[in-house]
Design an enzyme around this catalytic site. Sequence first.
Site, mmCIF file in Angstrom:
data_model
loop_
_atom_site.group_PDB
_atom_site.id
_atom_site.type_symbol
_atom_site.label_atom_id
_atom_site.label_comp_id
_atom_site.label_asym_id
_atom_site.label_seq_id
_atom_site.Cartn_x
_atom_site.Cartn_y
_atom_site.Cartn_z
ATOM 1 N N ASP A 1 2.514 -15.604 -5.324
ATOM 2 C CA ASP A 1 1.629 -14.547 -5.843
ATOM 3 C C ASP A 1 0.383 -15.191 -6.440
ATOM 4 O OD1 ASP A 1 0.708 -12.079 -7.351
ATOM 5 O OD2 ASP A 1 2.684 -11.363 -6.760
ATOM 6 N N ASP B 1 -2.806 -17.155 -2.828
ATOM 7 C CA ASP B 1 -3.749 -16.072 -2.550
ATOM 8 C C ASP B 1 -3.701 -15.885 -1.037
ATOM 9 O OD1 ASP B 1 -5.905 -14.498 -1.858
ATOM 10 O OD2 ASP B 1 -7.263 -15.392 -3.329
ATOM 11 N N VAL B 2 -3.199 -14.727 -0.601
ATOM 12 C CA VAL B 2 -2.939 -14.546 0.842
ATOM 13 C C VAL B 2 -4.194 -14.594 1.694
ATOM 14 C CG1 VAL B 2 -0.765 -13.269 0.553
ATOM 15 C CG2 VAL B 2 -2.933 -11.998 0.658
ATOM 16 N N ASN C 1 4.211 -9.132 1.944
ATOM 17 C CA ASN C 1 4.323 -7.998 1.031
ATOM 18 C C ASN C 1 3.058 -7.750 0.206
ATOM 19 O OD1 ASN C 1 5.897 -6.147 -0.994
ATOM 20 N ND2 ASN C 1 5.024 -7.796 -2.250
ATOM 21 N N TYR D 1 -7.417 2.339 2.953
ATOM 22 C CA TYR D 1 -6.084 1.726 2.791
ATOM 23 C C TYR D 1 -5.247 2.082 4.017
ATOM 24 C CZ TYR D 1 -1.336 1.131 0.824
ATOM 25 O OH TYR D 1 -0.022 0.772 0.603
ATOM 26 N N LYS E 1 -3.277 -0.315 6.751
ATOM 27 C CA LYS E 1 -1.830 -0.249 6.996
ATOM 28 C C LYS E 1 -1.531 0.171 8.444
ATOM 29 C CE LYS E 1 -0.433 -1.665 2.994
ATOM 30 N NZ LYS E 1 0.355 -2.909 2.854
ATOM 31 N N ILE F 1 6.315 4.707 -4.146
ATOM 32 C CA ILE F 1 7.305 3.914 -4.868
ATOM 33 C C ILE F 1 6.791 3.632 -6.277
ATOM 34 C CG2 ILE F 1 8.714 1.802 -4.793
ATOM 35 C CD1 ILE F 1 9.033 3.687 -2.309
ATOM 36 N N THR G 1 5.827 1.623 -8.792
ATOM 37 C CA THR G 1 5.403 0.258 -9.117
ATOM 38 C C THR G 1 4.009 0.381 -9.728
ATOM 39 O OG1 THR G 1 4.268 -0.006 -7.017
ATOM 40 C CG2 THR G 1 6.587 -0.691 -7.067
HETATM 41 N N1 NAD Z 1 4.085 1.375 -4.288
HETATM 42 C C1 NAD Z 1 3.905 2.166 -3.246
HETATM 43 O O1 NAD Z 1 3.888 3.399 -3.401
HETATM 44 C C2 NAD Z 1 3.730 1.593 -1.857
HETATM 45 C C3 NAD Z 1 3.832 2.481 -0.781
HETATM 46 C C4 NAD Z 1 3.665 1.996 0.498
HETATM 47 C C5 NAD Z 1 3.437 0.641 0.710
HETATM 48 N N2 NAD Z 1 3.340 -0.208 -0.350
HETATM 49 C C6 NAD Z 1 3.066 -1.615 -0.056
HETATM 50 O O2 NAD Z 1 4.086 -2.430 -0.592
HETATM 51 C C7 NAD Z 1 3.550 -3.707 -0.945
HETATM 52 C C8 NAD Z 1 3.936 -4.043 -2.384
HETATM 53 O O3 NAD Z 1 3.350 -3.059 -3.230
HETATM 54 P P1 NAD Z 1 3.837 -2.761 -4.716
HETATM 55 O O4 NAD Z 1 3.965 -1.297 -4.839
HETATM 56 O O5 NAD Z 1 4.963 -3.630 -5.088
HETATM 57 O O6 NAD Z 1 2.492 -3.160 -5.483
HETATM 58 P P2 NAD Z 1 2.238 -4.042 -6.788
HETATM 59 O O7 NAD Z 1 0.806 -3.845 -7.108
HETATM 60 O O8 NAD Z 1 3.251 -3.742 -7.828
HETATM 61 O O9 NAD Z 1 2.515 -5.518 -6.266
HETATM 62 C C9 NAD Z 1 1.652 -6.116 -5.332
HETATM 63 C C10 NAD Z 1 1.704 -7.616 -5.548
HETATM 64 O O10 NAD Z 1 0.779 -8.220 -4.628
HETATM 65 C C11 NAD Z 1 0.085 -9.218 -5.335
HETATM 66 N N3 NAD Z 1 -1.204 -9.523 -4.722
HETATM 67 C C12 NAD Z 1 -2.336 -8.788 -4.705
HETATM 68 N N4 NAD Z 1 -3.327 -9.460 -4.115
HETATM 69 C C13 NAD Z 1 -2.815 -10.653 -3.727
HETATM 70 C C14 NAD Z 1 -3.334 -11.785 -3.057
HETATM 71 N N5 NAD Z 1 -4.623 -11.843 -2.672
HETATM 72 N N6 NAD Z 1 -2.516 -12.813 -2.801
HETATM 73 C C15 NAD Z 1 -1.215 -12.776 -3.193
HETATM 74 N N7 NAD Z 1 -0.669 -11.750 -3.855
HETATM 75 C C16 NAD Z 1 -1.469 -10.697 -4.117
HETATM 76 C C17 NAD Z 1 -0.079 -8.657 -6.730
HETATM 77 O O11 NAD Z 1 -0.398 -9.685 -7.674
HETATM 78 C C18 NAD Z 1 1.278 -8.024 -6.955
HETATM 79 O O12 NAD Z 1 2.210 -8.924 -7.514
HETATM 80 C C19 NAD Z 1 2.045 -3.618 -0.698
HETATM 81 O O13 NAD Z 1 1.731 -4.181 0.559
HETATM 82 C C20 NAD Z 1 1.792 -2.124 -0.677
HETATM 83 O O14 NAD Z 1 0.637 -1.791 0.049
HETATM 84 C C21 NAD Z 1 3.494 0.231 -1.625
#
Ligand code: NAD
Length: 267
Positions: free
Chosen positions: A37, A63-64, A90, A160, A164, A195, A197
């Site tokens: 992360d 950093d991805v 992720n 977004y 996706k 979700i 989060t």
């Molecule tokens: N929460 C939702 O409702 C939801 C719904 C559909 C899809 N998603 C997808 O699920 C995945 C996880 O989301 P989440 O809800 O846990 O979000 P979150 O914001 O809680 O966690 C995302 C994580 O990605 C990290 N991140 C951001 N930019 C980064 C980078 N450049 N390099 C490395 N890490 C980085 C953040 O620091 C964080 O720890 C994401 O791809 C999101 O798009 C989430």
Amino acid sequence: MNRLDGKVALISGAARGIGGETAQLMAKAGAKVVVADVLDELGRRTVAAMTGSGARAEYVHLDVTKEEDWTAAVDLAVSRFGKLDILVNNAGVFIGKGIEEISLDEWNRLVAVNMTGVFLGTKLAAPALREAAKASDHGSAIVNLASIAGIVGSQLDPLYSMTKGGVTLFTKSAALEFARKGHRIRVNSIHPGVIQTDMGEQTFVARAQRTGSNDTTQVRQTVTDTVPWGRLGVPMDIAKGVVFLASDDAGYMNGAGLVVDGGVTAT
Ligand SMILES: NC(=O)c1ccc[n+]([C@@H]2O[C@H](COP(=O)([O-])OP(=O)(O)OC[C@H]3O[C@@H](n4cnc5c(N)ncnc54)[C@H](O)[C@@H]3O)[C@@H](O)[C@H]2O)c1
């Protein structure tokens, strides 16, 4: 069922949220896990909690959007744990702005994390995944976090949704390319609904702001009411799906999308 004994996994964006829960569940299922992360302190805390309960886990700054970070993360997995069987792409960001509100800089950031990050992870982990696949009957696995916004449109954040949607079809195309080349790397996507989060909270704030309010209580209820199953998702709902797709139980799944949304897109 769904055991990951002997497997080594690298999960981007795993300091918190869905990635964090997935890291913990994968470790409980027997995997050695590299938590990656940009949130270093939180990521180290996640790893400390895992190792404290007996798991084998390491933290790496990733950093991805940076090629050199991916190289270092894959190298760490291989040097510490001997190989790499599973990559979970992720990490993701959500901006929550409409087409005329979002700036070019914000769009570029969205693309860099949500799309370039998935491409780079796939590209730079492929050699190690390919190598590990040689010793596995079911090959190696990549699981991409897409979204239901990658299947149907998103009124909150169309850009977004565009990223996706790209992840959804990249998943299928990468699965086909690797299969054609005989690389034995299965590539599947998972499509969460809303979700709970930090990102989930950002979607509530974006919805509230649409109505000129900062109160997310009513928004949360309205969103919950749209879920046929009657509740919002939690990270564990998604982590279970990721563990399944990464496991040998999904050994004949390739280029598929697993929808985990309480029925939202069934309507
Ligand atoms: N929460 C939702 O409702 C939801 C719904 C559909 C899809 N998603 C997808 O699920 C995945 C996880 O989301 P989440 O809800 O846990 O979000 P979150 O914001 O809680 O966690 C995302 C994580 O990605 C990290 N991140 C951001 N930019 C980064 C980078 N450049 N390099 C490395 N890490 C980085 C953040 O620091 C964080 O720890 C994401 O791809 C999101 O798009 C989430």
